[in-house]
Scaffold this motif. Structure first.
Motif, PDB file in Angstrom:
ATOM      1  N   ASN A 116      -9.361   9.699  47.602  1.00  0.00           N
ATOM      2  CA  ASN A 116     -10.725  10.223  47.686  1.00  0.00           C
ATOM      3  C   ASN A 116     -11.360  10.311  46.315  1.00  0.00           C
ATOM      4  O   ASN A 116     -10.837  10.989  45.435  1.00  0.00           O
ATOM      5  N   THR A 123     -17.814  12.768  48.567  1.00  0.00           N
ATOM      6  CA  THR A 123     -16.451  12.244  48.554  1.00  0.00           C
ATOM      7  C   THR A 123     -16.351  11.041  49.480  1.00  0.00           C
ATOM      8  O   THR A 123     -16.794  11.097  50.636  1.00  0.00           O
ATOM      9  N   GLU A 125     -13.549   7.791  50.641  1.00  0.00           N
ATOM     10  CA  GLU A 125     -12.211   7.210  50.550  1.00  0.00           C
ATOM     11  C   GLU A 125     -12.357   5.786  50.036  1.00  0.00           C
ATOM     12  O   GLU A 125     -13.176   5.016  50.537  1.00  0.00           O
TER      13      GLU A 125
END
Length: 181
Positions: A116, A123, A125
């Motif tokens: 992340n 945020t 991934e």
């Protein structure tokens, strides 16, 4: 230096890192970014990046102060921190992730760090291709990846949109030493 120490403690407490021979720290990692623009390219360097590498658990954590980026021009620094990144509201960027299929005994390997990335309070991934080199009892991790400005809700006024790239290239290098707390 107190800010860096507090960031380290935050990472340590948050990620569960403890002192042992499988953990390494980079206290002055390097991150740079580059944005091609028709008027003037934008680039900056940050040598105050903290990173922890946990070989046993195959994890990596990175934290940096956004206001520590150094630009060629003071006005670029001001616009970056006040108008785009809003470093008074979002003072740091972080990455916490796993290194897929890490083999700590190999001298050189290319792997994926999956985790992340948090920038500007958002945020996402991501997967980052990294090169890991082992030299004696130290490790170096380096790589490059692209960030889409829109993914992190960074607002660019329409009048300036042609002067700032929509994709920013980020390069990094961390030299780790054994961490013994």
């Amino acid at each position: 230096m107190n800010k860096i120490l507090s960031l380290f403690l935050t990472i340590t407490l948050f990620t569960g890192f403890t002192s042992d021979t499988n953990q390494f720290i980079a206290r002055q990692g390097h991150i740079s970014f580059f944005s091609y623009a028709s008027m003037e390219n934008i680039e900056a360097q940050n040598n105050q990046v903290l990173s922890i590498l946990d070989l046993k658990n195959k994890k990596i954590a990175v934290s940096m102060l956004m206001s520590a980026f150094v630009f060629k021009k003071d006005l670029m620094y001001e616009h970056f921190n006040e108008s785009y990144i809003e470093s008074d509201i979002y003072p740091k960027a972080t990455f916490e992730g796993d290194i897929i299929d890490l083999e700590p005994s190999l001298n050189k390997q290319t792997k994926i760090a999956r985790g992340n990335l948090t920038i500007h309070g958002i945020t996402k991934e991501i997967d980052i291709k990294i090169t890991i080199e082992k030299i004696n009892k130290t490790y170096t991790i380096s790589g490059e990846y692209n960030v889409f400005v829109k993914d992190f809700d960074i607002k660019i006024p329409p009048i300036l949109s042609s002067n700032i790239a929509k994709i920013i290239t980020i390069k990094f290098s961390f030299q780790y030493q054994s961490y013994e707390g």
